[in-house]
Design a protein around this motif. Structure first.
Motif, PDB file in Angstrom:
ATOM      1  N   TYR A  98     -10.682  10.574  -7.766  1.00  0.00           N
ATOM      2  CA  TYR A  98     -10.361   9.609  -6.721  1.00  0.00           C
ATOM      3  C   TYR A  98      -9.372   8.574  -7.242  1.00  0.00           C
ATOM      4  N   VAL A  99      -8.517   8.104  -6.341  1.00  0.00           N
ATOM      5  CA  VAL A  99      -7.581   7.033  -6.652  1.00  0.00           C
ATOM      6  C   VAL A  99      -7.860   5.899  -5.660  1.00  0.00           C
ATOM      7  N   ALA A 100      -8.267   4.754  -6.185  1.00  0.00           N
ATOM      8  CA  ALA A 100      -8.580   3.581  -5.375  1.00  0.00           C
ATOM      9  C   ALA A 100      -7.346   2.682  -5.326  1.00  0.00           C
ATOM     10  N   LEU A 101      -6.839   2.421  -4.126  1.00  0.00           N
ATOM     11  CA  LEU A 101      -5.624   1.614  -3.984  1.00  0.00           C
ATOM     12  C   LEU A 101      -5.817   0.503  -2.962  1.00  0.00           C
ATOM     13  N   GLY A 102      -5.165  -0.594  -3.212  1.00  0.00           N
ATOM     14  CA  GLY A 102      -5.180  -1.728  -2.305  1.00  0.00           C
ATOM     15  C   GLY A 102      -4.595  -2.929  -3.008  1.00  0.00           C
ATOM     16  N   CYS A 103      -4.636  -4.059  -2.337  1.00  0.00           N
ATOM     17  CA  CYS A 103      -4.077  -5.279  -2.911  1.00  0.00           C
ATOM     18  C   CYS A 103      -4.861  -6.480  -2.396  1.00  0.00           C
ATOM     19  N   ALA A 106       0.833  -1.208   0.000  1.00  0.00           N
ATOM     20  CA  ALA A 106       0.000   0.000   0.000  1.00  0.00           C
ATOM     21  C   ALA A 106       0.867   1.258   0.000  1.00  0.00           C
ATOM     22  N   ASP A 107       1.930   1.264   0.796  1.00  0.00           N
ATOM     23  CA  ASP A 107       2.805   2.436   0.846  1.00  0.00           C
ATOM     24  C   ASP A 107       3.437   2.728  -0.513  1.00  0.00           C
ATOM     25  N   ASN A 108       3.843   1.684  -1.231  1.00  0.00           N
ATOM     26  CA  ASN A 108       4.398   1.896  -2.571  1.00  0.00           C
ATOM     27  C   ASN A 108       3.337   2.415  -3.545  1.00  0.00           C
ATOM     28  N   LEU A 109       2.128   1.870  -3.464  1.00  0.00           N
ATOM     29  CA  LEU A 109       1.046   2.362  -4.326  1.00  0.00           C
ATOM     30  C   LEU A 109       0.774   3.838  -4.048  1.00  0.00           C
ATOM     31  N   ILE A 110       0.734   4.198  -2.780  1.00  0.00           N
ATOM     32  CA  ILE A 110       0.486   5.586  -2.379  1.00  0.00           C
ATOM     33  C   ILE A 110       1.594   6.494  -2.906  1.00  0.00           C
ATOM     34  N   ALA A 111       2.841   6.067  -2.766  1.00  0.00           N
ATOM     35  CA  ALA A 111       3.966   6.884  -3.229  1.00  0.00           C
ATOM     36  C   ALA A 111       3.857   7.161  -4.728  1.00  0.00           C
ATOM     37  N   GLY A 112       3.516   6.152  -5.494  1.00  0.00           N
ATOM     38  CA  GLY A 112       3.356   6.343  -6.940  1.00  0.00           C
ATOM     39  C   GLY A 112       2.217   7.283  -7.266  1.00  0.00           C
ATOM     40  N   ALA A 113       1.091   7.147  -6.559  1.00  0.00           N
ATOM     41  CA  ALA A 113      -0.071   8.009  -6.807  1.00  0.00           C
ATOM     42  C   ALA A 113       0.235   9.456  -6.452  1.00  0.00           C
ATOM     43  N   LYS A 114       0.842   9.680  -5.295  1.00  0.00           N
ATOM     44  CA  LYS A 114       1.182  11.043  -4.869  1.00  0.00           C
ATOM     45  C   LYS A 114       2.102  11.719  -5.883  1.00  0.00           C
ATOM     46  N   ALA A 115       3.124  11.003  -6.337  1.00  0.00           N
ATOM     47  CA  ALA A 115       4.081  11.576  -7.282  1.00  0.00           C
ATOM     48  C   ALA A 115       3.396  11.974  -8.584  1.00  0.00           C
ATOM     49  N   GLU A 116       2.476  11.156  -9.059  1.00  0.00           N
ATOM     50  CA  GLU A 116       1.785  11.459 -10.324  1.00  0.00           C
ATOM     51  C   GLU A 116       0.877  12.669 -10.173  1.00  0.00           C
ATOM     52  N   ILE A 117       0.171  12.752  -9.075  1.00  0.00           N
ATOM     53  CA  ILE A 117      -0.716  13.899  -8.829  1.00  0.00           C
ATOM     54  C   ILE A 117       0.101  15.178  -8.705  1.00  0.00           C
ATOM     55  N   GLU A 118       1.178  15.120  -7.963  1.00  0.00           N
ATOM     56  CA  GLU A 118       2.022  16.300  -7.774  1.00  0.00           C
ATOM     57  C   GLU A 118       2.713  16.725  -9.067  1.00  0.00           C
ATOM     58  N   ALA A 119       2.964  15.780  -9.977  1.00  0.00           N
ATOM     59  CA  ALA A 119       3.616  16.094 -11.246  1.00  0.00           C
ATOM     60  C   ALA A 119       2.769  17.006 -12.130  1.00  0.00           C
ATOM     61  N   ALA A 141      -2.864   8.557 -12.723  1.00  0.00           N
ATOM     62  CA  ALA A 141      -2.874   9.083 -14.094  1.00  0.00           C
ATOM     63  C   ALA A 141      -4.245   8.863 -14.742  1.00  0.00           C
ATOM     64  N   ALA A 142      -4.840   7.708 -14.512  1.00  0.00           N
ATOM     65  CA  ALA A 142      -6.171   7.430 -15.069  1.00  0.00           C
ATOM     66  C   ALA A 142      -7.197   8.412 -14.523  1.00  0.00           C
ATOM     67  N   ALA A 143      -7.167   8.653 -13.216  1.00  0.00           N
ATOM     68  CA  ALA A 143      -8.101   9.610 -12.610  1.00  0.00           C
ATOM     69  C   ALA A 143      -7.879  11.007 -13.189  1.00  0.00           C
ATOM     70  N   LEU A 144      -6.632  11.407 -13.353  1.00  0.00           N
ATOM     71  CA  LEU A 144      -6.324  12.737 -13.907  1.00  0.00           C
ATOM     72  C   LEU A 144      -6.826  12.876 -15.331  1.00  0.00           C
ATOM     73  N   ILE A 153     -12.443   8.129 -11.393  1.00  0.00           N
ATOM     74  CA  ILE A 153     -11.734   7.208 -10.505  1.00  0.00           C
ATOM     75  C   ILE A 153     -10.675   6.439 -11.277  1.00  0.00           C
ATOM     76  N   GLY A 154      -9.480   6.388 -10.712  1.00  0.00           N
ATOM     77  CA  GLY A 154      -8.441   5.494 -11.200  1.00  0.00           C
ATOM     78  C   GLY A 154      -8.379   4.295 -10.272  1.00  0.00           C
ATOM     79  N   ASN A 155      -8.543   3.107 -10.829  1.00  0.00           N
ATOM     80  CA  ASN A 155      -8.585   1.892 -10.020  1.00  0.00           C
ATOM     81  C   ASN A 155      -7.201   1.267  -9.942  1.00  0.00           C
ATOM     82  N   GLY A 156      -6.584   1.357  -8.766  1.00  0.00           N
ATOM     83  CA  GLY A 156      -5.279   0.760  -8.537  1.00  0.00           C
ATOM     84  C   GLY A 156      -5.327  -0.329  -7.484  1.00  0.00           C
ATOM     85  N   ILE A 157      -6.463  -1.015  -7.398  1.00  0.00           N
ATOM     86  CA  ILE A 157      -6.545  -2.154  -6.481  1.00  0.00           C
ATOM     87  C   ILE A 157      -5.944  -3.352  -7.211  1.00  0.00           C
ATOM     88  N   LEU A 158      -4.800  -3.798  -6.747  1.00  0.00           N
ATOM     89  CA  LEU A 158      -4.119  -4.922  -7.376  1.00  0.00           C
ATOM     90  C   LEU A 158      -4.852  -6.220  -7.068  1.00  0.00           C
TER      91      LEU A 158
END
Length: 183
Positions: free
Chosen positions: A78-83, A33-46, A143-146, A113-118
């Protein structure tokens, strides 16, 4: 291996007004989850966007939290994350199918919504997909949500009136034959 294939990625959308997303994560597997969050935050901030983060108990609660936020807040997307890792029972199938279906239904109602539930067979698959330096599925979900937010803004006002749901301020009053109104 899927990680060695090359896929086309759309260029990042550009926004003339700020975007704010809600990241909703089920941190059942905290490191993933922490890795998924890090990737999502970086893309939004970009793209100059901002984000808020909420945690929910599991993947089945992710769409509910998004639905609540969509009705009660002012997020652009929204960005949906989980595994979900396959186990020994059919619970895996239920969680994968129902969380995905609920997210899709929210999207069809106009939520971006970008679905990042693995949904994976084992932990190594999840680790590669979650890692921002590898497959970066958290960044891909953001990126999908954006991109959906950009489409929403292109095709309509940035209010909640986009999609199949009518704008909340357009309540119509029906008039009866005698001139009185009913709601």
């Amino acid at each position: 291996m899927a990680g060695t294939e090359t896929h086309y990625t759309l260029p990042r959308p550009e926004f003339d007004k700020p975007v704010k997303l809600l990241i909703v994560v089920a941190p059942y597997y905290r490191d993933i989850a922490d890795n998924l969050i890090a990737g999502a935050k970086a893309e939004i901030e970009a793209v100059g966007g901002t984000w808020d983060l909420v945690e929910v108990p599991g993947a089945l609660e992710v769409p509910t939290a998004i639905g609540l936020a969509d009705r009660k807040s002012n997020f652009d997307g929204y960005v949906a994350l989980g595994c979900v890792i396959r186990g020994e029972t059919t619970h895996y199938d239920t969680v994968c199918n129902d969380s995905s279906r609920a997210i899709q239904l929210l999207g069809l109602q106009g939520s971006c919504i970008g679905n990042g539930i693995l949904t994976v067979e084992n932990r190594p698959q999840a680790e590669v997909r979650a890692d921002p330096a590898e497959m970066n599925k958290g960044g891909g979900a953001a990126a999908a949500a954006l991109h959906l937010i950009a489409l929403s803004r292109k095709w309509g006002a940035s209010t909640k009136g986009v999609g199949f749901r009518p704008p909340s301020d357009s309540i119509q009053i029906a008039e009866t034959d005698n001139g009185s109104t009913t709601a």
